[in-house]
Structure formats: structure tokens, C-alpha cells
Design a protein around this motif. Structure first.
Motif, PDB file in Angstrom:
ATOM      1  N   ASP A 160      -6.764   4.181   1.014  1.00 44.86           N
ATOM      2  CA  ASP A 160      -5.613   3.800   1.357  1.00 44.86           C
ATOM      3  C   ASP A 160      -4.715   3.845  -0.759  1.00 44.86           C
ATOM      4  OD1 ASP A 160      -5.586   2.943   3.790  1.00 44.86           O
ATOM      5  OD2 ASP A 160      -6.830   0.649   3.783  1.00 44.86           O
ATOM      6  N   ASP A 164      -1.526   4.918  -0.808  1.00 45.35           N
ATOM      7  CA  ASP A 164      -0.593   4.097  -1.476  1.00 45.35           C
ATOM      8  C   ASP A 164       0.291   4.725  -2.465  1.00 45.35           C
ATOM      9  OD1 ASP A 164      -0.251   1.979   0.663  1.00 45.35           O
ATOM     10  OD2 ASP A 164      -1.500   0.985  -0.347  1.00 45.35           O
ATOM     11  N   THR A 165      -0.628   5.561  -3.608  1.00 42.62           N
ATOM     12  CA  THR A 165       0.574   5.820  -4.539  1.00 42.62           C
ATOM     13  C   THR A 165       0.834   6.968  -4.365  1.00 42.62           C
ATOM     14  OG1 THR A 165      -2.185   5.426  -5.610  1.00 42.62           O
ATOM     15  CG2 THR A 165      -1.102   7.270  -7.063  1.00 42.62           C
ATOM     16  N   ARG A 167       2.336   7.565  -1.574  1.00 44.17           N
ATOM     17  CA  ARG A 167       3.771   7.213  -1.470  1.00 44.17           C
ATOM     18  C   ARG A 167       4.997   6.875  -1.896  1.00 44.17           C
ATOM     19  NH1 ARG A 167       5.394   2.714  -0.214  1.00 44.17           N
ATOM     20  NH2 ARG A 167       3.120   1.724  -0.200  1.00 44.17           N
TER      21      ARG A 167
END
Ligand code: NAD
Ligand code: WQD
Length: 341
Positions: A160, A164-165, A167
Motif C-alpha cells: 500500500d 500510494d507513493t 500514485r
């Protein structure tokens, strides 16, 4: 020659990947704190490849040391992140240690990589994130289930953090590789897995039993809904697994993939039962393995094996080695490492 950082590179899968990288023309530099490996694995890598990779003893929980490392090695093009604690049972006993080490290391790494503009990361994830599968073979889009151990949870959370990074930072390209059950050793017998203490996993337990270190193997359950009643896993030869990392790296370095974060299963696509692994070991070693059927181990899933279609197509990679090659090479390594030859 692109320079690649391999964290946890003196460990079991890391050392085999270092060999594959060197063989494919990459320059490997390793960091490891040696909490679960020995510097001697570098001798093995050198004996196989003729090259001794650069090594620095660094604990990845120490952010300042990592920053200093990246500052001194400004030419690193990509990172393969193996460094983690990996014993499922131990993680249940010592959750804080597992969360601190596995999440702390990854968070420090991602922060340092961004600070020093290193944009390519390959992460060692695990099929454990799928938990008890709803259907087989397991495909990458199948749901990630609530983790059955703190160890498994660290893999899910790390995935995750990376996704997330990726994205929010399109310069950050990452691949998570979900390994099924890596076993075996390099055919030379110069590198392999030699766990300290009582092994958690099936294969080292088998080879230690054959070596006379353990009295007998306990087979955890023969009442599963599988052809012979014992649990089924997708065992993958560690050399095939290592080669997949080079293919994943090739893909990352081309930077032309549709998505800057991708996930791939790494397995053979075939499931084998515990008894089939034992039979293969007996055949390739010529030994009789003492074993006893006992109760199921808590937390074990019945059967799991990978769909490998995505890795076959997008990484242009396929596992090639058979179960017999896996059991043969495991025993070859154990004998050499314990000077039983
Ligand atoms: P390993 O223990 O042999 O290698 C991990 C290495 O990381 C060790 O050399 C250890 O000393 C090092 N390390 C741990 N914490 C560190 C830290 N804070 N700083 C620096 N070094 C540190 O394990 P392995 O079997 O080679 O596994 C490699 C990776 O693959 C791990 O992330 C593991 O969770 C993952 N994985 C392993 C399996 C498996 O069955 N072996 C399956 C799925 C995923
Ligand atoms: C395989 C089979 C056991 C030991 C674990 C982690 C997973 C991943 C790989 C890191 C099972 C049976 C085992 C024994 C036995 N690691 N067995 N007697 O549990 O599939 O996966 O390692 O990410 O996350 O959970 O692997 O090798 O422990 O077990 O009968 O002494 O062998 O029950 O069916 P597992 P394993």
C-alpha cells in the motif's frame, strides 16, 4: 552497466538475485545488517560469477545511514528490496519487532529514494497477502484478504505504501512481486538457504531431517480436500525466482509500461502436495525421509497456486525448473554447506 542496490542481498533470495543480475550485466551493490544472513554468501556469489559485489553493513531502520549511502552512490538506478524479517510464527510472538523492521525499513527506503531521485523499486511481496483463496489459480486482481499474521500484514501495508507513493509521484516506478513458495538452491551448491534454529518452512525442515539434525518431519494434516489429503503449494525454484527479478528490472528500466505501479505473481502455476515434495526429495536424494502425519498447523491454507499468465506475458518470464530440480538442489546445497560431501 547500470548499478542496482539489493537490500537484504546476502540473504537467501537476494544472493541468488545478485548472481542473476551479475550474469545479465548489471552491477550489484548490497546492503544488509546481517541479522539473518552471513557475509559468507558473498564468497558463494564470487565463486559462481567471478565477481565480488560491493557490500555495506547497514541497518535500514537507520534513515541517516541510508541517506548517507545514497549520497555516496549517486549513480544507483534501481533498488530491489528484499530486506525484511520473514518468519510467520515469530511475527505473531514479536509483532512490534516485525512492524518496526519491515515497515520502518521500507518507509526509510522510499523516503531516501525520493530524496535522491532514485525512481525504480522492486519489492519482495508474498502470496500470503491472498490468504485463503476463493478460487484457483490465484490471479493478481483477486482480493487481498485480512492478513493471517503480522508478517503478512507488513507485506500488505508495504504494498500500500508503495502504490500510494507511485500514485502521487509519476517519476516513481515500482513493481511488487508476490512470491509463492521459493525453495531450492543454485545448482553450484555455493549459495542457498541455511536457517538458524528450527526451520519454519517445509524444504529446510526436510533437508535438516535428512542431514540427521531433526529426528523426523511432521506433516501438518492429511485431511485436506486435496488428492492425497496434504496441503498444496506452488513451489518455485529460487533461481527461476531470481531471474524474474532481472526481467522485472528490465521492464522498470524501459519505463514504458502503462502503469507506474504493477503487481506480479511469481510461481510455476503448478500445485504440489507435501507428500509429493517428500516423494520428490526421496527420489532425488536416494534417501528415506522419516515423517509422521500430525494435526494441521494453525493458519495454514488448504491449497494455493499462482496464475502466472501476467508474469509470462508482461515480464516475458516463465519458471523453467521442475520440482525434482528444486529438491535435488536443496539437498546438494545442504550437504555442501554442512560439509557432508
Ligand atoms: P532472508 O532472511 O534470507 O533475507 C532477508 C535479508 O534481509 C537477510 O539477509 C537479513 O539479514 C536482511 N535484513 C532484515 N532486516 C534488515 C534491516 N533492517 N536492514 C538491513 N538488512 C536487513 O529472507 P529471504 O527468504 O531471502 O526473503 C527475502 C524477501 O522475500 C523478504 O522480504 C521476504 O519477506 C520475502 N519473501 C520470502 C519468501 C520465502 O519463502 N523465502 C516468500 C515470500 C516473500
Ligand atoms: C509449506 C507446506 C505446511 C513445515 C510460508 C509463509 C509465506 C511465504 C512462504 C514468506 C504447508 C507444510 C511445513 C513442516 C509441513 N513466506 N509443512 N511440515 O506456510 O505455505 O508459506 O512460506 O512470505 O508467507 O506463510 O510455507 O514451507 O511453511 O509450508 O507439513 O514442518 O508444508 O503445512 O502445507 P507456507 P511452508
Amino acid at each position: 552497466m547500470a548499478k542496482i542496490l539489493i537490500t537484504g542481498g546476502t540473504g537467501y533470495i537476494g544472493s541468488h538475485t545478485v548472481v542473476s543480475l551479475i550474469e545479465q550485466g548489471y552491477e550489484a551493490i548490497i546492503i544488509d545488517n546481517l541479522c539473518n544472513s552471513s557475509i559468507e554468501s558473498l564468497d558463494g556469489v564470487e565463486a559462481i560469477t567471478g565477481i565480488r559485489p560491493l557490500f555495506e553493513q547497514i541497518d535500514m531502520q537507520n534513515r541517516a545511514s541510508l541517506d548517507d549511502f545514497f549520497y555516496r552512490h549517486a549513480d544507483i538506478k534501481a533498488v530491489i528490496h528484499f530486506a525484511a524479517l520473514k518468519a510467520v510464527g515469530e511475527s505473531v510472538e514479536k509483532p512490534v519487532e516485525y512492524y518496526r523492521n519491515n515497515l520502518g525499513s521500507l518507509l526509510n527506503l522510499v523516503a531516501s529514494m525520493q530524496k535522491f531521485s532514485v525512481g525504480n523499486l522492486i519489492f519482495s511481496s508474498s502470496a500470503t497477502v491472498y490468504g485463503e483463496p476463493d478460487s484457483l489459480p490465484i490471479m493478481e486482481f483477486h482480493p487481498v484478504k485480512p492478513a493471517m499474521s503480522p508478517y503478512g500484514n507488513t507485506k500488505k501495508i508495504c504494498e500500500d505504501i508503495i502504490s500510494d507513493t507511485a500514485r502521487v509521484n509519476k517519476e516513481f516506478h515500482a513493481i511488487s512481486l508476490r512470491y509463492f513458495n521459493p525453495i531450492g538452491a543454485h545448482e553450484s551448491g555455493f549459495i542457498g538457504e541455511l536457517p538458524q534454529g528450527v526451520p519454519n518452512n517445509l524444504m529446510p525442515f526436510i533437508t535438516q531431517t535428512a542431514a540427521g539434525i531433526r529426528k523426523e518431519l511432521k506433516v501438518f494434516g492429511d485431511d485436506y480436500d486435496t488428492p492425497d489429503g496434504t496441503a498444496v503449494r506452488d513451489y518455485i525454484h529460487v533461481v527461476d525466482l531470481a531471474n524474474a527479478h532481472v526481467k522485472a528490472l528490465d521492464r522498470l528500466m524501459k519505463e514504458n509500461q502503462d502503469d507506474n505501479y504493477e503487481v506480479f505473481n511469481l510461481g510455476t502455476g503448478n500445485g504440489f502436495s507435501v507428500l509429493e515434495v517428500i516423494k520428490s526429495f526421496e527420489k532425488t536424494s536416494g534417501l528415506k525421509l522419516p515423517y509422521q502425519i500430525v494435526d494441521r498447523r494453525s493458519g495454514d491454507v488448504e491449497a494455493t497456486y499462482a496464475s502466472t499468465t501476467l508474469a509470462n506475458e508482461k515480464l516475458n518470464w516463465k519458471a523453467e525448473r521442475t520440482l525434482d530440480e528444486m529438491t535435488y538442489s536443496s539437498w546438494n546445497w545442504e550437504k555442501k554447506a554442512r560439509k557432508m560431501d
